[in-house]
Every structure is written in structure tokens, then in C-alpha cells.
Design a protein around this motif. Structure first.
Motif, mmCIF file in Angstrom:
data_model
loop_
_atom_site.group_PDB
_atom_site.id
_atom_site.type_symbol
_atom_site.label_atom_id
_atom_site.label_comp_id
_atom_site.label_asym_id
_atom_site.label_seq_id
_atom_site.Cartn_x
_atom_site.Cartn_y
_atom_site.Cartn_z
ATOM 1 N N ARG A 1 -4.176 -49.881 -21.900
ATOM 2 C CA ARG A 1 -3.742 -48.841 -21.166
ATOM 3 C C ARG A 1 -4.341 -48.465 -19.909
ATOM 4 N NH1 ARG A 1 -2.916 -43.964 -25.210
ATOM 5 N NH2 ARG A 1 -1.660 -42.831 -23.652
ATOM 6 N N VAL A 2 -5.802 -48.483 -20.212
ATOM 7 C CA VAL A 2 -6.890 -48.185 -19.129
ATOM 8 C C VAL A 2 -6.693 -49.287 -18.075
ATOM 9 C CG1 VAL A 2 -9.298 -47.913 -18.501
ATOM 10 C CG2 VAL A 2 -8.363 -46.766 -20.655
ATOM 11 N N ALA A 3 -6.533 -50.578 -18.680
ATOM 12 C CA ALA A 3 -6.503 -51.417 -17.592
ATOM 13 C C ALA A 3 -5.041 -51.287 -16.751
ATOM 14 C CB ALA A 3 -6.430 -52.790 -18.318
ATOM 15 N N LEU A 4 -4.204 -51.042 -17.420
ATOM 16 C CA LEU A 4 -2.939 -50.855 -16.688
ATOM 17 C C LEU A 4 -2.991 -49.566 -15.766
ATOM 18 C CD1 LEU A 4 0.042 -51.154 -19.371
ATOM 19 C CD2 LEU A 4 -0.777 -53.035 -17.426
ATOM 20 N N LEU A 5 -3.678 -48.539 -15.884
ATOM 21 C CA LEU A 5 -3.902 -47.540 -15.027
ATOM 22 C C LEU A 5 -4.726 -48.108 -13.930
ATOM 23 C CD1 LEU A 5 -3.575 -44.514 -14.133
ATOM 24 C CD2 LEU A 5 -5.662 -44.127 -15.610
ATOM 25 N N GLY A 6 -5.830 -48.804 -14.239
ATOM 26 C CA GLY A 6 -6.745 -49.376 -13.200
ATOM 27 C C GLY A 6 -5.684 -50.259 -12.322
ATOM 28 N N PHE A 7 -4.951 -51.078 -12.679
ATOM 29 C CA PHE A 7 -4.088 -52.044 -11.956
ATOM 30 C C PHE A 7 -3.297 -51.083 -11.061
ATOM 31 C CE2 PHE A 7 -0.077 -54.222 -11.750
ATOM 32 C CZ PHE A 7 -0.293 -55.235 -10.893
ATOM 33 N N PHE A 8 -2.715 -50.125 -11.560
ATOM 34 C CA PHE A 8 -1.820 -49.306 -10.669
ATOM 35 C C PHE A 8 -2.695 -48.618 -9.468
ATOM 36 C CE2 PHE A 8 -0.421 -45.028 -9.438
ATOM 37 C CZ PHE A 8 0.843 -45.085 -9.003
ATOM 38 N N LEU A 9 -3.683 -48.328 -9.999
ATOM 39 C CA LEU A 9 -4.755 -47.591 -8.768
ATOM 40 C C LEU A 9 -5.175 -48.721 -7.656
ATOM 41 C CD1 LEU A 9 -6.810 -45.290 -10.901
ATOM 42 C CD2 LEU A 9 -4.916 -44.573 -9.438
ATOM 43 N N VAL A 10 -5.268 -49.858 -8.249
ATOM 44 C CA VAL A 10 -5.796 -51.169 -6.973
ATOM 45 C C VAL A 10 -4.507 -51.466 -6.569
ATOM 46 C CG1 VAL A 10 -6.280 -53.262 -7.021
ATOM 47 C CG2 VAL A 10 -7.876 -51.866 -8.718
ATOM 48 N N LEU A 11 -3.329 -51.459 -6.945
ATOM 49 C CA LEU A 11 -2.285 -51.751 -6.102
ATOM 50 C C LEU A 11 -0.890 -50.827 -6.384
ATOM 51 C CD1 LEU A 11 -2.332 -55.677 -7.058
ATOM 52 C CD2 LEU A 11 -2.884 -54.661 -5.021
ATOM 53 N N PRO A 12 -1.185 -49.682 -5.935
ATOM 54 C CA PRO A 12 -0.302 -48.665 -6.165
ATOM 55 C C PRO A 12 1.123 -49.157 -5.625
ATOM 56 C CG PRO A 12 -1.701 -47.940 -4.541
ATOM 57 C CD PRO A 12 -2.207 -49.150 -4.992
ATOM 58 N N ALA B 1 3.937 -49.140 -10.985
ATOM 59 C CA ALA B 1 4.260 -47.792 -11.596
ATOM 60 C C ALA B 1 4.943 -48.286 -12.894
ATOM 61 C CB ALA B 1 4.704 -46.952 -10.599
ATOM 62 N N ALA B 2 6.159 -49.139 -12.581
ATOM 63 C CA ALA B 2 7.016 -49.396 -13.438
ATOM 64 C C ALA B 2 6.299 -50.232 -14.697
ATOM 65 C CB ALA B 2 8.076 -50.337 -13.051
ATOM 66 N N VAL B 3 5.406 -51.110 -14.300
ATOM 67 C CA VAL B 3 4.598 -51.956 -15.226
ATOM 68 C C VAL B 3 3.616 -50.778 -16.136
ATOM 69 C CG1 VAL B 3 2.527 -53.294 -15.714
ATOM 70 C CG2 VAL B 3 4.494 -54.012 -14.113
ATOM 71 N N LEU B 4 3.212 -49.913 -15.527
ATOM 72 C CA LEU B 4 2.259 -48.941 -16.206
ATOM 73 C C LEU B 4 3.090 -48.171 -17.103
ATOM 74 C CD1 LEU B 4 -0.267 -46.881 -16.466
ATOM 75 C CD2 LEU B 4 0.472 -45.871 -14.452
ATOM 76 N N VAL B 5 4.450 -47.657 -16.633
ATOM 77 C CA VAL B 5 5.064 -47.056 -17.598
ATOM 78 C C VAL B 5 5.730 -47.730 -18.804
ATOM 79 C CG1 VAL B 5 7.502 -45.499 -17.811
ATOM 80 C CG2 VAL B 5 5.943 -44.961 -15.951
ATOM 81 N N ALA B 6 6.269 -48.920 -18.451
ATOM 82 C CA ALA B 6 6.929 -49.861 -19.403
ATOM 83 C C ALA B 6 5.738 -50.243 -20.482
ATOM 84 C CB ALA B 6 7.314 -50.858 -18.756
ATOM 85 N N GLY B 7 4.465 -50.480 -20.021
ATOM 86 C CA GLY B 7 3.160 -50.836 -21.021
ATOM 87 C C GLY B 7 3.365 -49.467 -21.784
#
Length: 111
Positions: free
Chosen positions: A55-66, A71-77
Motif C-alpha cells: 500500500r505504501v509503495a503504491l502511494l509512493g508510486f503515485f507521488l513519484v508519477l502523479p 491514481a487508478a492503480v493506487l485505488v485498484a490496488g
């Protein structure tokens, strides 16, 4: 910078959690091969440290490449991990009974 920090921290957390699972590490639910109930290390603080790291990695990914896609990957994950955690909890409750119920009473699902 915050996104990169989260990604690195999540990777370290994930590696430690997987190592602490030892022989209990599985992908998915395998009812044919019972495992021990891991309650030490990171598992003494979170019942799901592997999923927490993801979960933290997906949030980090979103912050690196917003973007809309990240965002869809973050929510789906998030949705998929919430479902998987509950399925695994049902499996562990059936497998370990009272020991798992005691563990759940002591340790929170996430943190």
C-alpha cells in the motif's frame, strides 16, 4: 522526494516482512499446505505487513508519477488488497482458531 522515500521504505519493509514469514510465505491462499501463524517481528505490530508495504509503495508510486493512471492503480490496488486481506483472515481463522483470534485481539490489521 517523499514518493521516493516511501518507495524505498516500502521495499525495505516488504523484504523484512517476507524474510520474517520464513516457511509460511505463500502467494495466495493454499488450504492444502497449512502454515505456522507468524506473530513475531513486524507481525507483532501489523497482521499484514506485506500488504501494508505494498500500500505504501503504491502511494509512493503515485507521488513519484502523479497521473490519472497511477491514481487508478493506487485505488485498484487498495480495493484488491482489502479484499485479499479479508479472504486471508478467514483462512487463518479457520486454520488457527483461538490462536488467531487472540492474535487479532492483540495486533491491529494495519498499524
Amino acid at each position: 522526494a517523499c514518493g521516493w522515500l516511501l518507495l524505498v521504505a516500502a521495499l525495505a519493509w516488504l523484504l523484512v516482512a517476507q524474510a520474517q514469514m520464513g516457511a509460511s510465505w505463500r502467494i495466495g491462499i493454499d488450504s492444502a499446505r497449512p502454515t505456522a501463524l507468524v506473530q513475531h517481528g513486524l507481525f507483532a505490530r501489523s497482521r499484514n505487513p506485506v500488504f501494508l508495504a505494498m500500500r505504501v509503495a503504491l502511494l509512493g508510486f503515485f507521488l513519484v508519477l502523479p497521473s490519472a493512471a497511477s491514481a487508478a492503480v493506487l485505488v485498484a490496488g487498495e480495493i484488491l488488497m482489502q479484499v485479499q486481506v479479508r479472504l486471508e483472515e478467514e483462512h487463518l481463522a479457520a486454520l488457527h482458531g483461538a490462536a488467531y483470534a487472540d492474535y487479532c485481539a492483540r495486533v491491529r490489521r494495519w498499524l
